[in-house]
Structures are given as C-alpha cells and as structure tokens.
Scaffold this motif. Structure first.
Motif, mmCIF file in Angstrom:
data_model
loop_
_atom_site.group_PDB
_atom_site.id
_atom_site.type_symbol
_atom_site.label_atom_id
_atom_site.label_comp_id
_atom_site.label_asym_id
_atom_site.label_seq_id
_atom_site.Cartn_x
_atom_site.Cartn_y
_atom_site.Cartn_z
ATOM 1 N N ALA A 167 0.830 -1.206 0.000
ATOM 2 C CA ALA A 167 0.000 0.000 0.000
ATOM 3 C C ALA A 167 0.866 1.258 0.000
ATOM 4 O O ALA A 167 0.581 2.216 -0.724
ATOM 5 C CB ALA A 167 -0.932 -0.003 1.207
ATOM 6 N N MET A 168 1.935 1.251 0.793
ATOM 7 C CA MET A 168 2.838 2.407 0.835
ATOM 8 C C MET A 168 3.517 2.631 -0.507
ATOM 9 O O MET A 168 3.553 3.755 -1.015
ATOM 10 C CB MET A 168 3.926 2.216 1.904
ATOM 11 N N GLU A 169 4.070 1.571 -1.092
ATOM 12 C CA GLU A 169 4.762 1.697 -2.381
ATOM 13 C C GLU A 169 3.812 2.160 -3.478
ATOM 14 O O GLU A 169 4.157 3.035 -4.278
ATOM 15 C CB GLU A 169 5.412 0.363 -2.758
ATOM 16 N N LEU A 170 2.612 1.590 -3.519
ATOM 17 C CA LEU A 170 1.621 2.002 -4.510
ATOM 18 C C LEU A 170 1.221 3.457 -4.328
ATOM 19 O O LEU A 170 1.090 4.202 -5.304
ATOM 20 C CB LEU A 170 0.375 1.120 -4.418
ATOM 21 N N SER A 171 1.030 3.871 -3.092
ATOM 22 C CA SER A 171 0.621 5.245 -2.810
ATOM 23 C C SER A 171 1.685 6.243 -3.247
ATOM 24 O O SER A 171 1.376 7.262 -3.865
ATOM 25 C CB SER A 171 0.343 5.421 -1.318
ATOM 26 N N VAL A 172 2.936 5.950 -2.941
ATOM 27 C CA VAL A 172 4.040 6.837 -3.334
ATOM 28 C C VAL A 172 4.127 6.925 -4.855
ATOM 29 O O VAL A 172 4.207 8.017 -5.425
ATOM 30 C CB VAL A 172 5.371 6.350 -2.734
ATOM 31 N N THR A 173 4.085 5.783 -5.524
ATOM 32 C CA THR A 173 4.165 5.750 -6.988
ATOM 33 C C THR A 173 3.007 6.527 -7.610
ATOM 34 O O THR A 173 3.209 7.333 -8.519
ATOM 35 C CB THR A 173 4.145 4.293 -7.497
ATOM 36 N N ALA A 174 1.792 6.287 -7.117
ATOM 37 C CA ALA A 174 0.609 6.950 -7.677
ATOM 38 C C ALA A 174 0.648 8.457 -7.448
ATOM 39 O O ALA A 174 0.335 9.237 -8.347
ATOM 40 C CB ALA A 174 -0.655 6.352 -7.070
ATOM 41 N N CYS A 175 1.046 8.883 -6.251
ATOM 42 C CA CYS A 175 1.081 10.322 -5.948
ATOM 43 C C CYS A 175 2.167 11.034 -6.738
ATOM 44 O O CYS A 175 2.009 12.202 -7.091
ATOM 45 C CB CYS A 175 1.258 10.546 -4.454
#
Length: 104
Positions: A34-42
C-alpha cells in the motif's frame, strides 16, 4: 531565534518526502504494498488525486481481492466501516493524505 530588530524568525514548513503512516492494522506485506503504490501513484499523478486513487485501488483489488476503497487528497476527515486488518492511513509529500480500506 530572533532576527535583527527582535522579531521572531518565521517558522519553516517541513515537507516529508517519505510516506508517514498515521494508522494501520494491515499485515506487513499489505502495508508495504500500500505504501509503495501510494508513493508511486502520488508521484505519477501529482496533479490528479482521482487518478492516483484509482491506480492504488485497482492494484490493491488485483493483488489482495476486491472491495478496496481509496481516498487521496488534502484537508478531509473520514469515518468508515472496514474489515479488521484492512485499513491504512498515511501522509506523503507533506499534506497529501491517503486512506486505503477494504469493505466486505
């Protein structure tokens, strides 16, 4: 510290360049994803929160099963019902908040 003339120095705004988890009861694997996806998406959709949220939701649904919900934005409050061990609330890039949770 005081500037010349005795006036106090202005406080500087601190912007974190790493994800800061405020609350999570996810497993370590799910939380890291969730953290990695959130950083990438943002980072990818820095000017479009809706697309960032959609990217995180679709990836979480694909990897951990359907019914994830994602909110990306600034200055919002929330109260949600979620499955135990399936919520993560974090900040990225200063005041960008991401809330990820799963409902059955």
């Amino acid at each position: 510290m005081a500037e010349e003339g005795g006036a106090p120095a202005a406080t500087e705004k601190i912007i974190h360049t790493y994800p800061l988890i405020r609350h999570s009861d996810m497993s370590e694997e799910m939380r890291n994803e969730a953290m990695e996806l959130s950083v990438t998406a943002c980072e990818k959709f820095s000017h479009n929160n809706e697309l960032a949220a959609r990217m995180v939701k679709e990836a979480m649904d694909k990897k951990f099963g359907p019914a994830f919900h994602v909110v990306v934005g600034e200055s919002y409050g929330f109260e949600v019902t979620y499955e135990c061990t399936n919520i993560c609330y974090l900040y990225f890039g200063g005041n960008q908040a991401i809330c990820i949770w799963k409902c059955s």
